[in-house]
Design a protein around this motif. Structure first.
Motif, PDB file in Angstrom:
ATOM      1  N   LEU A  44       0.793  -1.330  -0.027  1.00  9.78           N
ATOM      2  CA  LEU A  44       0.171   0.018   0.002  1.00  9.78           C
ATOM      3  C   LEU A  44       0.840   1.296   0.030  1.00  9.78           C
ATOM      4  O   LEU A  44       0.323   2.033  -0.732  1.00  9.78           O
ATOM      5  CB  LEU A  44      -0.898  -0.089   1.058  1.00  9.78           C
ATOM      6  CG  LEU A  44      -1.988  -1.219   1.203  1.00  9.78           C
ATOM      7  CD1 LEU A  44      -2.662  -1.291   2.521  1.00  9.78           C
ATOM      8  CD2 LEU A  44      -3.016  -0.768   0.198  1.00  9.78           C
ATOM      9  N   ILE A  57      -6.459  -0.349   6.529  1.00  9.61           N
ATOM     10  CA  ILE A  57      -6.636  -0.908   5.313  1.00  9.61           C
ATOM     11  C   ILE A  57      -6.025  -2.491   5.269  1.00  9.61           C
ATOM     12  O   ILE A  57      -6.640  -3.567   4.934  1.00  9.61           O
ATOM     13  CB  ILE A  57      -6.166  -0.215   3.920  1.00  9.61           C
ATOM     14  CG1 ILE A  57      -7.042   1.019   3.824  1.00  9.61           C
ATOM     15  CG2 ILE A  57      -6.427  -1.091   2.780  1.00  9.61           C
ATOM     16  CD1 ILE A  57      -6.444   1.765   2.817  1.00  9.61           C
ATOM     17  N   THR A  61      -8.132  -5.589   5.626  1.00  9.69           N
ATOM     18  CA  THR A  61      -8.505  -6.451   4.554  1.00  9.69           C
ATOM     19  C   THR A  61      -7.930  -7.954   4.959  1.00  9.69           C
ATOM     20  O   THR A  61      -8.321  -9.118   4.757  1.00  9.69           O
ATOM     21  CB  THR A  61      -7.476  -5.879   3.578  1.00  9.69           C
ATOM     22  OG1 THR A  61      -7.987  -4.786   3.001  1.00  9.69           O
ATOM     23  CG2 THR A  61      -7.374  -6.643   2.305  1.00  9.69           C
ATOM     24  N   GLY A 207     -14.792   2.170   8.249  1.00 11.21           N
ATOM     25  CA  GLY A 207     -14.339   3.005   7.014  1.00 11.21           C
ATOM     26  C   GLY A 207     -15.258   3.540   5.918  1.00 11.21           C
ATOM     27  O   GLY A 207     -14.794   3.872   4.923  1.00 11.21           O
ATOM     28  N   LEU A 213      -9.515   6.244   0.113  1.00  8.86           N
ATOM     29  CA  LEU A 213      -9.523   4.722   0.021  1.00  8.86           C
ATOM     30  C   LEU A 213      -9.048   4.492  -1.441  1.00  8.86           C
ATOM     31  O   LEU A 213      -9.408   4.957  -2.245  1.00  8.86           O
ATOM     32  CB  LEU A 213     -10.619   4.098   0.509  1.00  8.86           C
ATOM     33  CG  LEU A 213     -11.105   4.205   1.981  1.00  8.86           C
ATOM     34  CD1 LEU A 213     -12.380   3.503   2.024  1.00  8.86           C
ATOM     35  CD2 LEU A 213     -10.168   3.434   3.048  1.00  8.86           C
ATOM     36  N   SER A 217     -12.208  -0.584  -2.782  1.00  8.70           N
ATOM     37  CA  SER A 217     -12.421  -0.631  -1.365  1.00  8.70           C
ATOM     38  C   SER A 217     -14.002  -0.517  -0.969  1.00  8.70           C
ATOM     39  O   SER A 217     -14.868   0.163  -1.470  1.00  8.70           O
ATOM     40  CB  SER A 217     -11.674   0.276  -0.544  1.00  8.70           C
ATOM     41  OG  SER A 217     -10.236   0.433  -0.816  1.00  8.70           O
ATOM     42  N   TYR A 220     -12.620  -0.037   5.139  1.00  7.73           N
ATOM     43  CA  TYR A 220     -11.353  -0.411   5.232  1.00  7.73           C
ATOM     44  C   TYR A 220     -10.907  -1.496   4.689  1.00  7.73           C
ATOM     45  O   TYR A 220      -9.786  -2.064   4.883  1.00  7.73           O
ATOM     46  CB  TYR A 220     -11.023  -0.219   6.775  1.00  7.73           C
ATOM     47  CG  TYR A 220     -10.530   1.217   7.041  1.00  7.73           C
ATOM     48  CD1 TYR A 220     -10.155   2.048   6.573  1.00  7.73           C
ATOM     49  CD2 TYR A 220     -11.414   1.387   8.326  1.00  7.73           C
ATOM     50  CE1 TYR A 220     -10.252   3.436   6.881  1.00  7.73           C
ATOM     51  CE2 TYR A 220     -11.426   2.877   8.824  1.00  7.73           C
ATOM     52  CZ  TYR A 220     -10.804   3.628   8.123  1.00  7.73           C
ATOM     53  OH  TYR A 220     -10.819   5.111   8.548  1.00  7.73           O
ATOM     54  N   ASN A 222     -10.248  -3.586   1.396  1.00  7.51           N
ATOM     55  CA  ASN A 222     -10.137  -3.640  -0.130  1.00  7.51           C
ATOM     56  C   ASN A 222     -10.471  -5.062  -0.502  1.00  7.51           C
ATOM     57  O   ASN A 222      -9.865  -6.201  -0.559  1.00  7.51           O
ATOM     58  CB  ASN A 222      -8.557  -3.418  -0.384  1.00  7.51           C
ATOM     59  CG  ASN A 222      -8.316  -3.440  -1.661  1.00  7.51           C
ATOM     60  OD1 ASN A 222      -8.079  -4.063  -2.698  1.00  7.51           O
ATOM     61  ND2 ASN A 222      -8.558  -1.868  -2.349  1.00  7.51           N
TER      62      ASN A 222
END
Length: 270
Positions: A44, A57, A61, A207, A213, A217, A220, A222
């Motif tokens: 990221l 994230i 994820t 999120g 983002l 997404s 939060y 992805n």
């Protein structure tokens, strides 16, 4: 077409995360979350995602990717009778309480809190793996139910903040209480599922409508990362496991400890 071309390197980076995390999870015999989170930090950051959002994230994820692998693991361990349902009847609700606390703490904290929690706990587990002799027990049996409630709540809270299943904390804690390792691993797979499902949903909610983002997404979590990491990690994990059989288990333990120590150092110093 131009938009797809610009997204291709990002998608490729997520796919690489799945390959690396799956292989290392199979090689080291650990849940993918402890590998997915630090690798996602790197990926990221490489694609200029807002550094304040990266911890959320990565954790959200990671929790989502644990769900399909945990279901697969639960089915396999349950078929072998390695799941302690009696223990889970007591632990399960307290783990769920811990997950809710973890989601709440993440909602009112900045990303640095998640980074520090991951770094500190990874360092503690690394020390345990590197310096605690195998077979070490702190207690001849599980502690009182009140203390078990406290431990399982802590496991749920910390695991949610770290984006990991339950194995990284549950297995060592149960093993230190003279609990059979195979049964600890099987029971931890259910703990991981209890953590991952509400944890991922909590990070989606936290999120929701967050600006900045990356593409694909949902809060939060992805979705591209979830799909690619879950699929590829399940493909590469058996390759890592086969490689592990060619290596002395003591070296695997040390390798995992060194990996965690290096990960912790990067998290805490960066």
């Amino acid at each position: 077409m131009e938009h797809f071309t610009s997204l291709f390197p990002f998608v490729l980076g997520l796919a690489l995360t799945g390959c690396v995390s799956g292989f290392l999870a199979g090689l080291l015999g650990v849940g993918g979350g402890i590998v997915v989170v630090p690798v996602l930090y790197v990926v990221l950051a490489a694609f200029q995602v807002d550094e304040d959002l990266i911890p959320f994230i990565a954790v959200g994820t990671s929790l989502a990717t644990i769900v399909p692998t945990a279901i697969q693991s639960v089915r396999a361990h349950h078929a072998k009778g390695a799941v302690d349902t009696a223990l889970l009847k007591w632990w399960g609700p307290w783990v769920a309480v811990g997950v809710m606390l973890g989601v709440l703490i993440s909602a009112i904290s900045d990303g640095e809190v998640l980074t520090w929690v991951f770094g500190v706990v990874a360092a503690v587990v690394a020390v345990h793996m590197l310096f605690t002799p195998e077979g070490t027990h702190l207690s001849p049996a599980l502690p009182s139910k009140a203390f078990q409630a406290f431990l399982s709540t802590v496991i749920g809270t910390i695991s949610t903040l770290m984006g990991i299943g339950g194995g990284t904390l549950t297995v060592p804690i149960l093993s230190l209480c003279n609990y059979p390792v195979r049964r600890a691993v099987g029971t931890a797979s259910v703990v991981g599922l209890i953590i991952a499902v509400p944890g991922a949903l909590g990070f989606i909610a936290n999120g929701w409508n967050e600006p900045g983002l990356p593409a694909f997404s949902l809060g939060y979590v992805n979705l591209a990362g979830f799909a690619l990491i879950a699929a590829l990690s399940m493909f590469f994990a058996p390759l890592g496991a086969r490689t592990a059989h060619a290596i002395d288990p003591r070296w695997l333990r040390r390798l995992f400890g060194i990996f965690l120590a290096a990960t912790s150092l990067k998290m805490l110093v960066a």
